[in-house]
Design a protein around this motif. Structure first.
Motif, PDB file in Angstrom:
ATOM      1  N   ASP A   1       3.888   8.357  -0.547  1.00  0.00           N
ATOM      2  CA  ASP A   1       4.864   8.055   0.690  1.00  0.00           C
ATOM      3  C   ASP A   1       6.100   7.440   0.277  1.00  0.00           C
ATOM      4  OD1 ASP A   1       6.111   7.611   3.194  1.00  0.00           O
ATOM      5  OD2 ASP A   1       3.898   6.919   3.995  1.00  0.00           O
ATOM      6  N   TRP A   2       7.035   8.048   0.496  1.00  0.00           N
ATOM      7  CA  TRP A   2       8.497   7.534   0.168  1.00  0.00           C
ATOM      8  C   TRP A   2       8.897   6.244   1.004  1.00  0.00           C
ATOM      9  CZ3 TRP A   2      12.255   7.320   3.944  1.00  0.00           C
ATOM     10  CH2 TRP A   2      11.905   8.031   5.427  1.00  0.00           C
ATOM     11  N   ARG A   3       8.236   6.099   2.187  1.00  0.00           N
ATOM     12  CA  ARG A   3       8.371   4.935   2.986  1.00  0.00           C
ATOM     13  C   ARG A   3       7.987   3.655   2.506  1.00  0.00           C
ATOM     14  NH1 ARG A   3       7.160   9.489   5.424  1.00  0.00           N
ATOM     15  NH2 ARG A   3       8.122  10.449   7.245  1.00  0.00           N
ATOM     16  N   LEU A   4       7.091   3.677   1.771  1.00  0.00           N
ATOM     17  CA  LEU A   4       6.464   2.278   0.988  1.00  0.00           C
ATOM     18  C   LEU A   4       7.278   1.523   0.437  1.00  0.00           C
ATOM     19  CD1 LEU A   4       2.784   3.782  -0.311  1.00  0.00           C
ATOM     20  CD2 LEU A   4       3.292   2.502   1.845  1.00  0.00           C
ATOM     21  N   ALA A   5       8.354   2.240  -0.352  1.00  0.00           N
ATOM     22  CA  ALA A   5       9.368   1.683  -1.130  1.00  0.00           C
ATOM     23  C   ALA A   5      10.413   0.879  -0.198  1.00  0.00           C
ATOM     24  CB  ALA A   5      10.268   2.363  -2.059  1.00  0.00           C
ATOM     25  N   TYR A   6      10.684   1.667   0.777  1.00  0.00           N
ATOM     26  CA  TYR A   6      11.636   1.131   1.928  1.00  0.00           C
ATOM     27  C   TYR A   6      10.965  -0.224   2.588  1.00  0.00           C
ATOM     28  CZ  TYR A   6      14.788   4.801   0.878  1.00  0.00           C
ATOM     29  OH  TYR A   6      15.637   5.797  -0.194  1.00  0.00           O
ATOM     30  N   ASP A   7       9.867   0.047   2.929  1.00  0.00           N
ATOM     31  CA  ASP A   7       9.033  -0.973   3.753  1.00  0.00           C
ATOM     32  C   ASP A   7       8.987  -2.243   3.045  1.00  0.00           C
ATOM     33  OD1 ASP A   7       8.703   0.809   5.885  1.00  0.00           O
ATOM     34  OD2 ASP A   7       6.512   1.322   5.067  1.00  0.00           O
ATOM     35  N   ALA A   8       8.680  -2.211   1.876  1.00  0.00           N
ATOM     36  CA  ALA A   8       8.836  -3.392   0.871  1.00  0.00           C
ATOM     37  C   ALA A   8      10.042  -4.095   0.819  1.00  0.00           C
ATOM     38  CB  ALA A   8       8.320  -2.939  -0.559  1.00  0.00           C
ATOM     39  N   HIS A   9      11.114  -3.647   1.317  1.00  0.00           N
ATOM     40  CA  HIS A   9      12.715  -4.143   0.988  1.00  0.00           C
ATOM     41  C   HIS A   9      13.213  -3.992   2.581  1.00  0.00           C
ATOM     42  CE1 HIS A   9      12.581  -4.683  -3.146  1.00  0.00           C
ATOM     43  NE2 HIS A   9      11.901  -3.526  -3.199  1.00  0.00           N
ATOM     44  N   ALA A  10      12.139  -4.103   3.526  1.00  0.00           N
ATOM     45  CA  ALA A  10      12.906  -4.056   5.014  1.00  0.00           C
ATOM     46  C   ALA A  10      13.713  -4.968   5.301  1.00  0.00           C
ATOM     47  CB  ALA A  10      11.543  -3.754   5.935  1.00  0.00           C
ATOM     48  N   ALA A  11      13.528  -6.334   4.765  1.00  0.00           N
ATOM     49  CA  ALA A  11      14.392  -7.353   4.936  1.00  0.00           C
ATOM     50  C   ALA A  11      15.679  -7.389   4.441  1.00  0.00           C
ATOM     51  CB  ALA A  11      13.597  -8.847   4.571  1.00  0.00           C
ATOM     52  N   VAL A  12      15.925  -6.377   3.478  1.00  0.00           N
ATOM     53  CA  VAL A  12      17.271  -6.348   2.942  1.00  0.00           C
ATOM     54  C   VAL A  12      18.195  -5.741   4.161  1.00  0.00           C
ATOM     55  CG1 VAL A  12      18.846  -5.347   1.242  1.00  0.00           C
ATOM     56  CG2 VAL A  12      16.397  -6.314   0.772  1.00  0.00           C
ATOM     57  N   PRO A  13      19.446  -6.285   4.631  1.00  0.00           N
ATOM     58  CA  PRO A  13      19.738  -5.727   5.760  1.00  0.00           C
ATOM     59  C   PRO A  13      20.310  -4.200   5.568  1.00  0.00           C
ATOM     60  CG  PRO A  13      20.629  -7.998   5.495  1.00  0.00           C
ATOM     61  CD  PRO A  13      19.861  -7.600   4.398  1.00  0.00           C
ATOM     62  N   ASN A  14      20.938  -3.874   4.371  1.00  0.00           N
ATOM     63  CA  ASN A  14      21.421  -2.531   4.350  1.00  0.00           C
ATOM     64  C   ASN A  14      20.323  -1.551   3.904  1.00  0.00           C
ATOM     65  OD1 ASN A  14      24.231  -2.286   5.009  1.00  0.00           O
ATOM     66  ND2 ASN A  14      24.510  -3.797   3.294  1.00  0.00           N
ATOM     67  N   VAL A  15      19.068  -1.844   3.241  1.00  0.00           N
ATOM     68  CA  VAL A  15      18.185  -1.113   3.064  1.00  0.00           C
ATOM     69  C   VAL A  15      17.433  -0.690   4.503  1.00  0.00           C
ATOM     70  CG1 VAL A  15      15.681  -0.970   2.275  1.00  0.00           C
ATOM     71  CG2 VAL A  15      17.534  -2.151   0.888  1.00  0.00           C
ATOM     72  N   ALA A  16      17.474  -1.741   5.237  1.00  0.00           N
ATOM     73  CA  ALA A  16      17.062  -1.303   6.648  1.00  0.00           C
ATOM     74  C   ALA A  16      17.772  -0.432   7.149  1.00  0.00           C
ATOM     75  CB  ALA A  16      16.716  -2.613   7.464  1.00  0.00           C
TER      76      ALA A  16
ATOM     77  N   PHE B   1      19.944   1.759   6.029  1.00  0.00           N
ATOM     78  CA  PHE B   1      19.936   3.233   5.246  1.00  0.00           C
ATOM     79  C   PHE B   1      18.501   3.744   5.834  1.00  0.00           C
ATOM     80  CE2 PHE B   1      18.308   6.027   1.993  1.00  0.00           C
ATOM     81  CZ  PHE B   1      19.519   6.873   1.676  1.00  0.00           C
ATOM     82  N   ARG B   2      17.514   2.998   5.911  1.00  0.00           N
ATOM     83  CA  ARG B   2      16.184   3.514   6.392  1.00  0.00           C
ATOM     84  C   ARG B   2      16.234   4.224   7.656  1.00  0.00           C
ATOM     85  NH1 ARG B   2      10.553   2.706   6.357  1.00  0.00           N
ATOM     86  NH2 ARG B   2       9.462   4.346   7.764  1.00  0.00           N
ATOM     87  N   THR B   3      17.050   3.837   8.504  1.00  0.00           N
ATOM     88  CA  THR B   3      17.244   4.545  10.062  1.00  0.00           C
ATOM     89  C   THR B   3      17.857   5.869   9.840  1.00  0.00           C
ATOM     90  OG1 THR B   3      19.394   3.509  10.666  1.00  0.00           O
ATOM     91  CG2 THR B   3      17.409   2.207  11.010  1.00  0.00           C
TER      92      THR B   3
ATOM     93  N   VAL C   1      17.740  10.018  -0.096  1.00  0.00           N
ATOM     94  CA  VAL C   1      16.577   9.252   0.249  1.00  0.00           C
ATOM     95  C   VAL C   1      15.800   9.147  -1.086  1.00  0.00           C
ATOM     96  CG1 VAL C   1      14.552   9.515   1.329  1.00  0.00           C
ATOM     97  CG2 VAL C   1      16.612  10.239   2.600  1.00  0.00           C
ATOM     98  N   VAL C   2      15.862  10.213  -1.848  1.00  0.00           N
ATOM     99  CA  VAL C   2      14.892  10.006  -3.026  1.00  0.00           C
ATOM    100  C   VAL C   2      15.767   9.030  -4.039  1.00  0.00           C
ATOM    101  CG1 VAL C   2      14.269  11.339  -5.020  1.00  0.00           C
ATOM    102  CG2 VAL C   2      14.495  12.486  -2.729  1.00  0.00           C
ATOM    103  N   TYR C   3      16.958   8.922  -4.068  1.00  0.00           N
ATOM    104  CA  TYR C   3      17.633   7.986  -4.966  1.00  0.00           C
ATOM    105  C   TYR C   3      17.310   6.723  -4.483  1.00  0.00           C
ATOM    106  CZ  TYR C   3      21.808   6.951  -7.803  1.00  0.00           C
ATOM    107  OH  TYR C   3      22.478   6.306  -8.892  1.00  0.00           O
TER     108      TYR C   3
END
Length: 566
Positions: free
Chosen positions: A428-443, A445-447, A482-484
């Motif tokens: 699940d690609w979302r796991l990596a994004y979830d782990a850094h959800a507190a980083v403003p631009n990661v959040a 980009f996740r949207t 997204v993959v990158y």
């Protein structure tokens, strides 16, 4: 974060690998910048480097699997380290290594023990190899090869035909040549065989490029091919060609990284030391922005490439996720290299044309990686095959660790049939994004990544659009981001990357996603609903001047940090 030859010590590798990599750097540094640049200008064949590689056993140690040599192994972690170093000093030196990697691919996949032994011996003797696949009329379209093997009475063949754009074709002790039998139609007629550029039936026609490297056209005229030369036949020959590309073309990303690193040192140092209107060029806001962007993009390239290595080394019959990350390195990392060089060039301007700089060579060479060694549109089309499973059908996998162990990556030479890409599943690609959800631009980009999923669920491409490659390529760029981002985040976790730098990287990805959404909006094939979606994805990254200033200090630390020995 960047390779610095003055302080380079790859402590994550074993002592022998470290020694050979350090010796390679010392070879170039002792030779000096003036000699390096003059050889490039004069298009001088790099016999001195090949002599060094032969005497040191560099290629033999790094490119012979454990089963075929003594004290050797095919270790992707150290191979990419060498690839980066060679790119750092010039694409020409990387190229002779790269095509040797490709030339060996069909051999190490073959069950022909005599051919394998011959290849290992040639490497021990200091020879290079070549990969005889592409042809002038067909490019790399292996379905249409005109290299014809005619059966002979003794059970062998006579091969006649030409190959085009074949690196090392002027000196290769072994050339892996792809052809087809005259008496068998279809895929069953394919043959991969080993030729020798020194044989009298091997005719070197010319170097097809105006360069220090030798990219040959050669022709075989009734070249004798015996059982000892046959590497693969039938569909296995086709698979060997594609699987060789999977192994060999991965090196494109680290070549781009090495080129950009050297150019970065040169450009930042020049810009900071140049005084205009009473202040350094780096005092101008637009220059700071461009250099900060270039640095962040370059670090992102390294993070993605390094993490990809772990998936290559951990691959097996039940885990082929590397087959997505491979075209990503060929397409995404190399095109990011072009963007890095363009940003640097905007800063140093006319300096980038001067003959006594590394930069003017880098500005030309960086273009070849995404164009000559694997076109962007081919790799994007390949990436799209993985999109449904990647985004919507995750599977369970054990975590992939950092792979710096001194082991042989033997699975790369038994990959099996080159098919079934659409069935490969991913964690699940979302796991990596979830782990850094507190980083403003990661959040942020996740949207956008979630927005891409919404587009595909609610307004998926119709049948006509799925046949429109121009439309699909824009969609592919969005998916590739997204993959990158996923692998960048995974590597950031493993390396404890500076949070400000990670946020800056994802500020760039937010802008890039907005750029590609705008491109999709403007496509003639885009529906009104898809166009409306595209407008909702144009986002502004989270701005943080303190964060950007912190990254800028990392850029300034490069000033004077490295200059090649004169």
């Amino acid at each position: 974060m960047l390779l610095n030859p003055h302080t380079y010590d790859p402590a994550h590798l074993d002592p022998e690998s470290r020694r050979l990599l350090r010796a390679t750097i010392d070879f170039f540094e002792e030779r000096g910048k003036k000699a390096l640049l003059q050889a490039h200008i004069d298009r001088e064949w790099y016999s001195d480097f090949l002599e060094f590689a032969g005497k040191s056993g560099l290629f033999a140690k790094f490119l012979t699997p454990s089963a075929d040599g003594a004290g050797t192994r095919w270790d992707t972690a150290r191979n990419v380290a060498l690839s980066e170093i060679l790119g750092f000093y010039g694409l020409n030196y990387w190229y002779t290594w790269q095509v040797t990697v490709l030339g060996l691919g069909p051999v190490w996949q073959s069950g022909n023990a005599e051919a394998r032994q011959r290849a290992a011996q040639l490497l021990d003797e200091g020879h290079v190899t070549a990969f005889g696949l592409s042809e002038r009329s067909h490019g790399a379209d292996i379905y249409a090869t005109d290299m014809i093997l005619t059966p002979t009475a003794d059970g062998g063949f006579r091969a006649t035909g030409s190959k085009y754009y074949i690196g090392n074709g002027n000196v290769a002790g072994l050339v892996s040549v792809f052809g087809r039998r005259a008496d068998v139609d279809g895929p069953d007629g394919y043959v991969f065989f080993a030729a020798d550029s020194r044989h009298p039936a091997y005719h070197l026609v010319k170097n097809v490029v105006n360069s220090q490297m030798f990219v040959s056209e050669f022709r075989l005229e009734d070249y004798p091919v015996g059982p000892q030369d046959i590497l693969h036949t039938g569909k296995a020959a086709f698979d060997a060609a594609l699987n060789t590309v999977n192994v060999g073309k991965f090196n494109l990303c680290t070549a781009a990284i090495g080129i950009c690193e050297h150019a970065m040192y040169e450009a930042v140092t020049h810009a900071h030391q140049r005084i205009l209107y009473g202040k350094p060029v780096t005092a101008f806001p637009h220059v700071r922005r461009e250099l900060t962007d270039a640095y962040a993009r370059l670090v992102a390239m390294k993070l993605f490439a390094d993490r990809s290595v772990d998936y290559f080394r951990s691959a097996g019959p039940d885990d082929r996720r590397y087959l997505l990350f491979n075209p990503m390195t060929k397409m995404k990392v190399t095109t990011e290299g072009e963007r890095v060089i363009d940003l640097l060039w905007d800063v140093i301007a006319a300096k980038g044309f001067e003959a006594d700089t590394y930069f003017d060579k880098a500005a030309k060479d960086i273009r070849g990686l995404p164009k000559l060694e694997g076109t962007v549109h081919v790799n994007l089309a390949l990436i799209l095959k993985f999109m449904p499973n990647y985004l919507f059908r995750p599977a369970e996998y054990s975590p992939v660790p950092t792979r710096h162990d001194a082991s042989d990556d033997e699975f790369l030479f038994r990959q099996g049939p080159a098919r079934g890409l659409g069935q490969i599943q991913f964690h699940d690609w979302r796991l990596a994004y979830d782990a850094h959800a507190a980083v403003p631009n990661v959040a942020r980009f996740r949207t956008q990544a979630d927005g891409l999923c919404d587009l595909l669920l609610k307004h998926a491409p119709d049948e006509t659009q799925q046949a429109d490659l121009d439309f699909l390529l824009s969609l592919g760029q969005l998916f590739a981001l997204v993959v990158y981002g996923q692998l960048i985040l995974e590597q950031a976790t493993l390396t404890d990357l500076d949070g400000a730098l990670l946020d800056e990287i994802f500020a760039i990805l937010v802008r890039d996603f907005s750029e590609y959404a705008t491109e999709l909006h403007g496509k003639a094939a885009t529906t009104d609903e898809q166009a409306e979606w595209a407008l909702t994805q144009i986002r502004r990254p989270v701005i943080d001047e303190a964060r950007t200033a912190q990254v800028w200090q990392q850029v300034l630390s490069l000033v004077g940090a490295y200059e090649m020995h004169p």
